[in-house]
Design a protein around this motif. Structure first.
Motif, short mmCIF file in Angstrom:
data_model
loop_
_atom_site.label_atom_id
_atom_site.label_comp_id
_atom_site.label_asym_id
_atom_site.label_seq_id
_atom_site.Cartn_x
_atom_site.Cartn_y
_atom_site.Cartn_z
N THR A 194 0.88 -1.23 0.06
CA THR A 194 0.05 0.13 0.01
C THR A 194 0.84 1.22 0.08
O THR A 194 1.79 1.42 0.77
CB THR A 194 -1.07 0.03 1.29
OG1 THR A 194 -1.78 1.41 1.41
CG2 THR A 194 -0.15 -0.30 2.47
N ILE A 226 -12.47 5.87 6.24
CA ILE A 226 -13.57 5.21 5.91
C ILE A 226 -14.02 4.36 7.01
O ILE A 226 -13.39 3.63 7.77
CB ILE A 226 -12.64 4.08 5.07
CG1 ILE A 226 -11.96 4.89 3.70
CG2 ILE A 226 -13.76 3.13 4.53
CD1 ILE A 226 -11.21 3.91 3.09
N LEU A 267 -14.80 10.43 -3.49
CA LEU A 267 -14.79 9.25 -2.80
C LEU A 267 -15.76 8.36 -3.48
O LEU A 267 -15.45 7.05 -3.78
CB LEU A 267 -14.72 9.24 -1.38
CG LEU A 267 -13.46 9.57 -0.64
CD1 LEU A 267 -13.60 9.66 0.84
CD2 LEU A 267 -12.31 8.85 -1.10
N GLU A 270 -15.00 7.13 -6.71
CA GLU A 270 -14.02 6.43 -6.80
C GLU A 270 -14.17 5.09 -6.38
O GLU A 270 -13.69 3.87 -7.20
CB GLU A 270 -12.80 6.91 -5.85
CG GLU A 270 -11.44 6.68 -6.37
CD GLU A 270 -10.48 7.44 -5.44
OE1 GLU A 270 -10.78 8.23 -4.66
OE2 GLU A 270 -9.23 6.84 -5.35
N PHE A 271 -15.06 4.80 -5.34
CA PHE A 271 -15.39 3.39 -4.88
C PHE A 271 -16.10 2.83 -5.81
O PHE A 271 -15.81 1.57 -6.03
CB PHE A 271 -16.18 3.74 -3.46
CG PHE A 271 -15.00 3.46 -2.30
CD1 PHE A 271 -14.45 2.29 -1.86
CD2 PHE A 271 -14.51 4.50 -1.88
CE1 PHE A 271 -13.49 2.21 -1.02
CE2 PHE A 271 -13.50 4.54 -0.77
CZ PHE A 271 -13.01 3.35 -0.38
N LEU A 274 -14.20 1.71 -9.14
CA LEU A 274 -13.28 0.74 -8.63
C LEU A 274 -13.97 -0.80 -8.24
O LEU A 274 -13.63 -1.76 -8.70
CB LEU A 274 -12.61 0.99 -7.11
CG LEU A 274 -11.55 0.05 -6.60
CD1 LEU A 274 -10.15 -0.02 -7.85
CD2 LEU A 274 -10.85 0.61 -5.48
N GLU A 278 -13.10 -3.85 -10.76
CA GLU A 278 -12.53 -5.22 -9.90
C GLU A 278 -13.70 -6.22 -9.84
O GLU A 278 -13.34 -7.27 -9.22
CB GLU A 278 -12.20 -4.83 -8.61
CG GLU A 278 -11.05 -3.71 -8.58
CD GLU A 278 -9.47 -4.36 -8.91
OE1 GLU A 278 -9.30 -5.51 -8.73
OE2 GLU A 278 -8.80 -3.62 -9.56
N LEU A 334 -12.89 -4.83 -1.39
CA LEU A 334 -12.94 -3.65 -1.90
C LEU A 334 -12.18 -2.53 -1.11
O LEU A 334 -11.34 -1.86 -1.83
CB LEU A 334 -14.50 -2.94 -1.87
CG LEU A 334 -14.73 -1.81 -2.49
CD1 LEU A 334 -14.28 -1.58 -4.13
CD2 LEU A 334 -16.28 -1.17 -2.49
N LEU A 335 -11.81 -2.83 0.29
CA LEU A 335 -10.91 -2.09 0.76
C LEU A 335 -9.58 -2.23 0.36
O LEU A 335 -8.79 -1.31 0.21
CB LEU A 335 -10.98 -2.40 2.32
CG LEU A 335 -12.17 -1.62 3.09
CD1 LEU A 335 -12.30 -2.24 4.60
CD2 LEU A 335 -11.94 -0.13 3.15
N TYR A 338 -8.86 -0.63 -3.15
CA TYR A 338 -8.68 0.92 -2.71
C TYR A 338 -7.41 1.26 -2.16
O TYR A 338 -6.67 2.15 -2.58
CB TYR A 338 -9.84 1.33 -1.94
CG TYR A 338 -9.72 2.82 -1.69
CD1 TYR A 338 -9.88 3.76 -2.80
CD2 TYR A 338 -9.29 3.33 -0.40
CE1 TYR A 338 -9.92 5.17 -2.44
CE2 TYR A 338 -9.15 4.78 -0.23
CZ TYR A 338 -9.36 5.68 -1.28
OH TYR A 338 -9.27 7.08 -1.17
N ARG A 341 -4.02 0.75 -4.39
CA ARG A 341 -3.69 1.81 -5.24
C ARG A 341 -2.74 2.80 -5.19
O ARG A 341 -2.72 3.40 -4.04
CB ARG A 341 -4.91 2.42 -5.64
CG ARG A 341 -6.19 1.42 -6.32
CD ARG A 341 -6.69 2.09 -7.61
NE ARG A 341 -7.81 2.96 -7.23
CZ ARG A 341 -8.67 3.42 -8.00
NH1 ARG A 341 -8.63 3.00 -9.32
NH2 ARG A 341 -9.36 4.46 -7.64
#
Ligand code: ZN
Length: 341
Positions: A194, A226, A267, A270-271, A274, A278, A334-335, A338, A341
């Motif tokens: 990360t 988050i 955000l 973006e989520f 993503l 994915e 998902l976490l 994110y 990246r």
């Protein structure tokens, strides 16, 4: 699901989170660079950025409250019955005939019931009466003398319920919010790489007003917050379809808003993007009433951009809180996507 079973069954009343914190601490310690406990009892786990870029790493706080709605002993009456004060929002209709655990000098088993005549003796007006927490009491089978040796005003009392899986679902007490604790632990265990300084905070006292998240966010000073929490799955008989919030098994819920926070629009975008890229199963959520740690985090210092990822849950704030195992997995995925990246 063994980990979730342990998390669900361990007591952790708001303001008395020591047992659940100790359990989580043991699990995350090998996977974090630094683990601290702040004065409010928040467990803050830092995993430093593994990748360097030109900018200093962004601080991202992932908040999973670890407290559960519960009670404190208010007083012990002359017959040894315990009167209680609630911590968190209970619906008294769900409190009949429950087994509870009083955490005094030692653990004491009790049964919780309202002080009303049994059905065989109840008059019509008794049946209609709406009950308050003050109408309930705990019977431990002990006399006042025996009980006062072991328990006193302020001891926490949590509901007792065995965790079970059923089909692809899992049910037990405190899925709110041990489901998210499971997500936070898995995140720390699984994330490899990360560019962010990742702070996973297992917060206290969410159920009484997001208190732990506030001090936590102040000291972490995150750029992004988050929150991970459960949300209402309104997909069962007797619930109006047009007031649905989420559905079980339809994936992680990306929160648009609730009564405590409106997710940062960038955000949110973006989520969603993503999750699409994915191919992570997801749904969007608007919760008319209720909130998460995001509501506390966003108002820290000069303000923090926040979003909430929710695990859909049926029967919230009962001992039969029920989630879908795949929704849990989607939330971790998902976490990780994110934060990697
Ligand atoms: Zn919660």
């Amino acid at each position: 699901m063994e980990l979730l079973a342990q998390l669900s069954e361990t007591p952790g009343a708001s303001g008395r989170e020591d047992r659940i914190r100790n359990l989580i601490k043991e699990m995350v310690e090998p996977h974090a660079d630094n683990v601290t406990v702040d004065p409010l009892g928040n467990l803050i786990c830092l995993k430093r950025a593994t990748r360097q870029s030109e900018q200093p790493p962004r601080r991202v706080m992932v908040s999973c409250h670890m407290d559960e709605i519960a009670f404190y002993v208010r007083r012990i009456d002359d017959n040894g019955f315990i009167r209680i004060k609630e911590v968190g929002g209970f619906d008294t209709r769900n409190l009949y005939a429950r087994q509870v655990l009083i955490q005094g000098r030692e653990d004491i088993l009790g049964v919780l019931n309202p002080g009303v005549p049994p059905i065989h003796l109840a008059k019509e007006e008794d049946k209609k009466k709406s009950l308050q927490i003050n109408d309930f009491y705990i019977d431990t089978g002990l006399s006042k003398e025996e009980l006062t040796e072991l328990a006193r005003t302020g001891d926490p009392v949590t509901l007792l319920q065995t965790f079970r899986t059923m089909g692809k679902l899992a049910t037990g007490k405190a899925m709110d919010n041990r489901a998210a604790c499971w997500v936070g632990i898995r995140l720390l265990q699984e994330i490899q790489d990360t560019p962010n300084d990742l702070y996973v905070a297992f917060t206290t006292q969410e159920e009484v007003g997001l208190r732990g998240a506030k001090t936590c966010a102040y000291s972490i000073e995150p750029q992004i917050g988050i929150a991970v929490d459960v949300t209402l799955a309104v997909d069962t008989p007797g619930t109006p379809k047009d007031e649905g919030v989420t559905e079980l098994g339809k994936g992680v819920a990306i929160k648009v808003m609730d009564s405590g926070s409106i997710s940062d629009p960038a955000l949110l975008e973006e989520f969603i993007e993503l999750a699409r890229q994915e191919e992570i199963k997801h749904q969007l959520e608007i919760l008319p009433r209720g909130g998460t740690d995001a509501g506390g985090i966003q108002l820290t210092r000069g303000g923090v951009r926040v979003i909430t990822l929710s695990v859909p849950c049926r029967y919230v704030h009962t001992v039969t809180e029920t989630i879908h195992q795949e929704d849990l997995r989607n939330t971790v995925d998902l976490l990780i996507a994110y934060l990697s990246r």
